[in-house]
Motif scaffolding. Structure first.
Motif, PDB file in Angstrom:
ATOM      1  N   LYS A 145      16.521   0.038 -16.256  1.00  0.00           N
ATOM      2  CA  LYS A 145      16.418   1.236 -17.111  1.00  0.00           C
ATOM      3  C   LYS A 145      14.986   1.793 -17.126  1.00  0.00           C
ATOM      4  CE  LYS A 145      20.151  -0.134 -20.171  1.00  0.00           C
ATOM      5  NZ  LYS A 145      19.941  -1.612 -20.297  1.00  0.00           N
ATOM      6  N   GLN A 146      14.035   0.963 -16.728  1.00  0.00           N
ATOM      7  CA  GLN A 146      12.641   1.426 -16.691  1.00  0.00           C
ATOM      8  C   GLN A 146      12.381   2.184 -15.389  1.00  0.00           C
ATOM      9  OE1 GLN A 146      10.363   1.156 -19.158  1.00  0.00           O
ATOM     10  NE2 GLN A 146      12.101   0.330 -20.296  1.00  0.00           N
ATOM     11  N   PRO A 147      11.519   3.225 -15.435  1.00  0.00           N
ATOM     12  CA  PRO A 147      11.225   3.954 -14.193  1.00  0.00           C
ATOM     13  C   PRO A 147      10.506   3.060 -13.176  1.00  0.00           C
ATOM     14  CG  PRO A 147       9.860   4.746 -16.029  1.00  0.00           C
ATOM     15  CD  PRO A 147      10.846   3.774 -16.604  1.00  0.00           C
ATOM     16  N   SER A 148      10.743   3.314 -11.907  1.00  0.00           N
ATOM     17  CA  SER A 148      10.094   2.532 -10.846  1.00  0.00           C
ATOM     18  C   SER A 148       8.695   3.050 -10.570  1.00  0.00           C
ATOM     19  CB  SER A 148      10.888   2.653  -9.546  1.00  0.00           C
ATOM     20  OG  SER A 148      12.135   2.053  -9.679  1.00  0.00           O
ATOM     21  N   GLY A 149       7.872   2.186 -10.004  1.00  0.00           N
ATOM     22  CA  GLY A 149       6.584   2.624  -9.480  1.00  0.00           C
ATOM     23  C   GLY A 149       6.771   3.093  -8.039  1.00  0.00           C
ATOM     24  N   ALA A 150       5.689   3.654  -7.441  1.00  0.00           N
ATOM     25  CA  ALA A 150       5.797   4.152  -6.067  1.00  0.00           C
ATOM     26  C   ALA A 150       5.001   3.309  -5.078  1.00  0.00           C
ATOM     27  CB  ALA A 150       5.316   5.595  -5.998  1.00  0.00           C
ATOM     28  N   ASN A 151       4.057   2.504  -5.610  1.00  0.00           N
ATOM     29  CA  ASN A 151       3.294   1.599  -4.754  1.00  0.00           C
ATOM     30  C   ASN A 151       2.582   2.317  -3.609  1.00  0.00           C
ATOM     31  OD1 ASN A 151       2.479  -1.020  -4.638  1.00  0.00           O
ATOM     32  ND2 ASN A 151       4.283  -1.808  -3.572  1.00  0.00           N
ATOM     33  N   CYS A 152       2.128   3.545  -3.850  1.00  0.00           N
ATOM     34  CA  CYS A 152       1.455   4.310  -2.784  1.00  0.00           C
ATOM     35  C   CYS A 152       0.260   3.531  -2.225  1.00  0.00           C
ATOM     36  CB  CYS A 152       0.965   5.665  -3.293  1.00  0.00           C
ATOM     37  SG  CYS A 152       2.176   6.603  -4.239  1.00  0.00           S
ATOM     38  N   TYR A 153      -0.450   2.798  -3.122  1.00  0.00           N
ATOM     39  CA  TYR A 153      -1.647   2.077  -2.683  1.00  0.00           C
ATOM     40  C   TYR A 153      -1.334   0.939  -1.714  1.00  0.00           C
ATOM     41  CZ  TYR A 153      -4.976   4.428  -5.725  1.00  0.00           C
ATOM     42  OH  TYR A 153      -5.795   5.365  -6.301  1.00  0.00           O
ATOM     43  N   ALA A 154      -0.081   0.518  -1.680  1.00  0.00           N
ATOM     44  CA  ALA A 154       0.273  -0.543  -0.731  1.00  0.00           C
ATOM     45  C   ALA A 154       0.058  -0.062   0.704  1.00  0.00           C
ATOM     46  CB  ALA A 154       1.731  -0.973  -0.928  1.00  0.00           C
ATOM     47  N   CYS A 155       0.113   1.248   0.898  1.00  0.00           N
ATOM     48  CA  CYS A 155       0.000   1.807   2.255  1.00  0.00           C
ATOM     49  C   CYS A 155      -1.148   2.788   2.441  1.00  0.00           C
ATOM     50  CB  CYS A 155       1.298   2.507   2.642  1.00  0.00           C
ATOM     51  SG  CYS A 155       2.719   1.412   2.673  1.00  0.00           S
ATOM     52  N   HIS A 156      -1.656   3.346   1.347  1.00  0.00           N
ATOM     53  CA  HIS A 156      -2.666   4.409   1.469  1.00  0.00           C
ATOM     54  C   HIS A 156      -3.885   4.154   0.589  1.00  0.00           C
ATOM     55  CE1 HIS A 156       0.066   7.394   3.330  1.00  0.00           C
ATOM     56  NE2 HIS A 156       0.977   7.057   2.438  1.00  0.00           N
ATOM     57  N   GLN A 157      -5.042   4.565   1.077  1.00  0.00           N
ATOM     58  CA  GLN A 157      -6.178   4.754   0.164  1.00  0.00           C
ATOM     59  C   GLN A 157      -5.975   6.104  -0.514  1.00  0.00           C
ATOM     60  OE1 GLN A 157     -10.053   5.752   1.847  1.00  0.00           O
ATOM     61  NE2 GLN A 157     -11.076   4.863   0.079  1.00  0.00           N
ATOM     62  N   LEU A 158      -6.189   6.161  -1.823  1.00  0.00           N
ATOM     63  CA  LEU A 158      -6.110   7.440  -2.529  1.00  0.00           C
ATOM     64  C   LEU A 158      -7.437   7.751  -3.226  1.00  0.00           C
ATOM     65  CD1 LEU A 158      -2.627   6.498  -3.420  1.00  0.00           C
ATOM     66  CD2 LEU A 158      -2.986   8.925  -3.170  1.00  0.00           C
ATOM     67  N   ALA A 159      -7.944   6.789  -3.991  1.00  0.00           N
ATOM     68  CA  ALA A 159      -9.189   7.017  -4.731  1.00  0.00           C
ATOM     69  C   ALA A 159     -10.293   6.139  -4.158  1.00  0.00           C
ATOM     70  CB  ALA A 159      -8.979   6.685  -6.200  1.00  0.00           C
ATOM     71  N   LYS A 160     -11.516   6.631  -4.292  1.00  0.00           N
ATOM     72  CA  LYS A 160     -12.671   5.904  -3.757  1.00  0.00           C
ATOM     73  C   LYS A 160     -12.907   4.605  -4.514  1.00  0.00           C
ATOM     74  CE  LYS A 160     -17.165   7.135  -1.991  1.00  0.00           C
ATOM     75  NZ  LYS A 160     -18.426   7.562  -2.572  1.00  0.00           N
TER      76      LYS A 160
END
Ligand code: HEC
Length: 205
Positions: free
Chosen positions: A115-130
């Protein structure tokens, strides 16, 4: 994926002392059967996740070989047609929520609350922030994404499309199809797109 499956089933067949040489399809069928026998449904994590849709099957059939350009073009067109746009026509949500979603790897596992929203785990594959010290490099760095590509409506739409269905631009991408597969809600996609696009987001600082 298929290479791994073939390797698995080849080991099993050798162990069984099989003398014939089954075709790739037979290996595949046997490997899937072995995996299905080895796992069981647990909560929301169901064994049917092993089943590939037609796009995944076709992509697997090329293994590590490049997908022919005409096939890639057809697949991308089909995937582009699956994309749904935000009801209010606005692509950008709240980048601060987007950052939390990008950092969260929760969701979809047997011990996560469905019932809780999922995360996207973008950082598992990408750098986003310095500032982020830990990130994967399967995908390209997205640091300065909008600063480099522009903040305009075309790039906003591209970012929406890419997060909604990555295969619309790279037929056999290994990036999850967050909207198409219902991993993220419309609001969550907006928030993640804001993370990429907002001039105040750490992505563009
Ligand atoms: C399992 C790994 C994986 C995850 C998780 C992932 N991506 Fe990707 N992403 C990739 C790969 C690989 C590419 C390059 C190939 C392609 O374009 O699909 C990519 C490409 C992209 C691109 C296109 C970059 C460009 O220069 O055009 C964007 C934008 C993007 N990802 C955003 C995201 C966001 C935002 C998230 C989280 C919501 C995310 N990705 C999660 C693997 C991943």
């Amino acid at each position: 994926m298929k290479t791994k499956l073939i390797a698995l089933s080849a080991t099993a067949l050798l162990a069984a002392g099989c003398a014939t040489t089954p075709s790739d399809d037979e290996y595949y069928t046997k490997a899937v059967a072995l995996m299905k026998a080895g796992f069981k449904d647990r909560g929301q994590a169901k064994v049917d996740r092993i089943d590939q849709d037609s796009l995944q099957k076709l992509c697997s059939s090329y293994g590590s070989n490049p997908v022919p350009p005409d096939v890639a073009e057809r697949l991308q067109k089909e995937q582009l047609a699956t994309i749904k746009y935000p009801a209010d026509g606005k692509y950008l949500g709240d980048w601060k929520s987007g950052e939390k979603i990008a950092q969260s790897g929760r969701g979809g596992q047997y011990n996560d609350d469905p019932k809780q929203p999922s995360g996207a785990n973008c950082y598992a594959c990408h750098q986003l922030a310095k500032e982020e010290v830990s990130y994967g490099t399967i995908g390209p760095s997205l640091y300065h994404f909008a600063k480099l590509r522009g903040y305009g409506p075309d790039i906003q739409k591209y970012a929406w499309n890419k997060v909604y269905n990555s295969h619309a631009f790279a037929a056999c991408s290994s990036m999850p199809r967050f909207g198409y597969r219902g991993i993220l809600t419309e609001q969550q996609i907006k928030d993640v797109v804001a993370l990429l696009m907002d001039p105040n987001s750490p992505v563009n600082k």
